[in-house]
Design an enzyme around this catalytic site. Structure first.
Site, PDB file in Angstrom:
ATOM      1  N   CYS A  82       1.032  -1.146  -0.095  1.00  0.00           N
ATOM      2  CA  CYS A  82      -0.132  -0.277  -0.089  1.00  0.00           C
ATOM      3  C   CYS A  82       0.780   1.271  -0.004  1.00  0.00           C
ATOM      4  O   CYS A  82       2.118   1.133  -0.457  1.00  0.00           O
ATOM      5  CB  CYS A  82      -0.778   0.043   1.252  1.00  0.00           C
ATOM      6  SG  CYS A  82      -0.034   0.077   2.794  1.00  0.00           S
ATOM      7  N   ILE A  83       0.636   2.214   0.688  1.00  0.00           N
ATOM      8  CA  ILE A  83       1.284   3.521   0.730  1.00  0.00           C
ATOM      9  C   ILE A  83       2.643   3.355   1.299  1.00  0.00           C
ATOM     10  O   ILE A  83       3.596   3.727   0.895  1.00  0.00           O
ATOM     11  CB  ILE A  83       0.428   4.714   1.122  1.00  0.00           C
ATOM     12  CG1 ILE A  83      -0.586   5.011   0.134  1.00  0.00           C
ATOM     13  CG2 ILE A  83       1.301   5.915   1.314  1.00  0.00           C
ATOM     14  CD1 ILE A  83      -1.682   5.924   0.838  1.00  0.00           C
TER      15      ILE A  83
END
Length: 551
Positions: free
Chosen positions: A494-495
């Protein structure tokens, strides 16, 4: 060899949309035949296929399902090229291709709108109301279409492949790009859609001004075709087939079919222009004894009923014994669809992308010759497939088809022997002849090193193993910390975190190892799932992991 390798890879990629075309064309043809009121009446099926029984709805749904593929065929070719030619992370490549395709045509649409061109202002009726003659109205109208709700130039498959090929090149160049930590979120695969969107917007603006003269140059060939007799007929037949490879054949066929370029005829006191309009009027007229001879289409029967089935048989017989069953499954539906419903693309694209020479140097000129032969021998019949010719055969006195009885089998033999000879002579990789050993070789470590030299340092460690850079070493360490790549069920990011699902959680190293040796900022465990926090550099790390997992 590199060029041939790329062409072969491209051919394999194109099998993705081609497989869909094969069955979609069957659905569309069968559904179209049994939703046509004339066909239903001719077969005396009005009592069965109607709205009261509901049977007609089944064929309407079948037709709609097939039309989906052809309606959005340019997009499918764009996605096929973007996905299939991407070296890695193909899903991101396909997403980028879709975004690029929409941006490309949206920009074109906006520029056309600024010029006062919309779907309403390019209709034939509107243009004629503005004082444009019939030929020029059709000529101008044929340049435009609506793609996914976007009014744009009609570039068909060419537009899809154009965007798809550029997208795949962009993706392969930048999918592993690493940016500074402050911009790391946009690194790797995330930067590809952004770059693609930008480049295709610019190219859309350029094409908005370039495409009109290109399209006009093709439609203007109609005047030459009309005025040059059998030479023009040959040119029409050859170009009609050559341009189908990029979906631009409509630029020369539409004016011939629906305007004075295809001729005019006075039928029952009314003048009709264009071969299709004349044909339909002649079929409906009780006074016309014979159908149009210079129709630019009846000669197609020679290669649709004879030539291409012969080519299909040659490809089947040239396939490896262990692949013949698979090849048969591809070719038989394509041939049946072509004969019944006139959709030639599945069988043509089958050999087009693996051997352009077979298509352009053999099929294209023979297609032009078929139109000439049909015209020279006086063939007169409406339609080139059983579905269309059926209506024509209800009035057999208006047809003249005897030359087809000997020319069609001749065409079958010509295609069969030429295709078989050339396939074997030049070892053309038609379906079922792919060299499996070459495919395997492409995945050896030495080939991988040659194609991706940046992954490796140019030195060898003392123990003979390839030395890796620091990023690669960290990625390998992470894989080891997860229990090896064979212990990984799913991995992504993810981020800020690696998100991993493993088969055996007990093989994962301790949190202390993650933090002290593998540079992690934190670790979160949930049964067989683990999240390893790396912050904004996680995208770069994921790219390195994907690289080393394929070593």
């Amino acid at each position: 060899m590199k060029i041939m390798g790329k062409l072969q890879s491209f051919g394999k990629v194109m099998m993705i949309p081609i497989a869909a075309i094969t069955f979609a064309s069957f659905f569309m043809g069968l559904g179209g035949a049994f939703t046509n009121s004339d066909t239903i009446k001719a077969l005396n099926l009005s009592g069965i296929i109607n709205e009261q029984t509901g049977v007609i709805y089944f064929f309407q749904i079948m037709k709609a399902a097939g039309e989906v593929v052809f309606k959005y065929l340019p997009l499918f070719f764009c996605l096929g090229a973007s996905f299939g030619l991407a070296k890695k992370e193909q899903g991101f490549a396909a997403l980028s291709g879709a975004m690029g395709y929409l941006a490309f045509h949206t920009v074109i649409s906006q520029i056309l709108k600024i010029q006062g061109l919309t779907a309403d202002t390019v209709t034939v009726d509107f243009l004629k109301e503005q004082g444009m003659n019939n030929i020029n109205a059709y000529r101008f109208n044929s340049l435009f279409t609506t793609e996914l709700g976007i009014f744009t130039y009609k570039m068909s498959i060419f537009g899809g492949l154009f965007v798809g090929l550029i997208t795949s090149a962009i993706h392969n160049k930048f999918y592993n790009l690493k940016l500074p930590p402050v911009m790391a979120f946009f690194s790797g695969t995330r930067i590809v859609p952004i770059i693609t969107l930008s480049i295709m917007s610019v190219l859309g603006a350029v094409m908005a001004f370039l495409w009109k003269p290109v399209g006009y140059s093709l439609t203007d060939l109609g005047f030459f075709i009309r005025d040059s007799g059998l030479i023009g007929s040959f040119v029409w037949g050859a170009l009609d087939k050559a341009l189908i490879s990029v979906g631009l054949h409509h630029l020369i066929t539409v004016p011939i079919r629906y305007t004075e370029l295809g001729g005019t005829a006075l039928i029952d006191g009314q003048t009709y222009a264009g071969t299709t309009n004349i044909f339909l009027a002649q079929l409906a007229s009780p006074t016309v004894p014979k159908l149009l001879v210079r129709n630019f289409s009846a000669g197609r029967i020679l290669y649709q009923m004879g030539g291409l089935p012969g080519a299909a048989l040659a490809m089947y017989q040239c396939a490896k014994p262990e692949r013949k069953k698979e090849v048969k499954g591809l070719l038989i539906p394509a041939v049946i669809t072509m004969i019944l419903f006139g959709v030639t693309e599945p069988i043509e694209f089958t050999f087009l992308f693996v051997s352009p020479a077979l298509f352009f140097l053999v099929h294209v000129p023979l297609s032009g010759l078929s139109v000439v032969l049909g015209e020279m021998t006086g063939v007169a019949v409406y339609g080139t497939c059983i579905k269309d010719m059926f209506i024509s055969f209800l009035q057999p006195q208006k047809n003249y088809i005897w030359p087809l009885l000997y020319l069609t089998p001749i065409y079958f033999g010509v295609y069969y022997f030429i295709f078989k000879y050339l396939i074997l002579k030049f070892n053309i990789k038609t379906p079922g002849r792919e060299d499996e050993s070459e495919d395997v070789k492409l995945y050896t470590k030495d080939d991988y090193k040659q194609k991706n030299p940046k992954i490796f340092t140019n030195t060898e460690s003392g123990n003979g193993k390839t030395a890796l850079n620091k990023d690669q070493e960290l990625a390998l360490g992470i894989l080891d910390g997860l229990g090896g790549k064979e212990n990984i069920s799913e991995i992504g990011n993810c981020i800020s975190r690696l998100r991993v699902t493993v088969k055996d959680p007990s093989k994962i190293v301790s949190d202390e190892v993650w933090k002290k040796q593998l540079q992690a900022l934190g670790v979160i465990r949930r049964e067989n799932a683990i999240q390893v926090v790396y912050g904004t550099k996680v995208t770069n790390i994921m790219t390195d992991i994907n690289e080393v997992m394929d070593m």
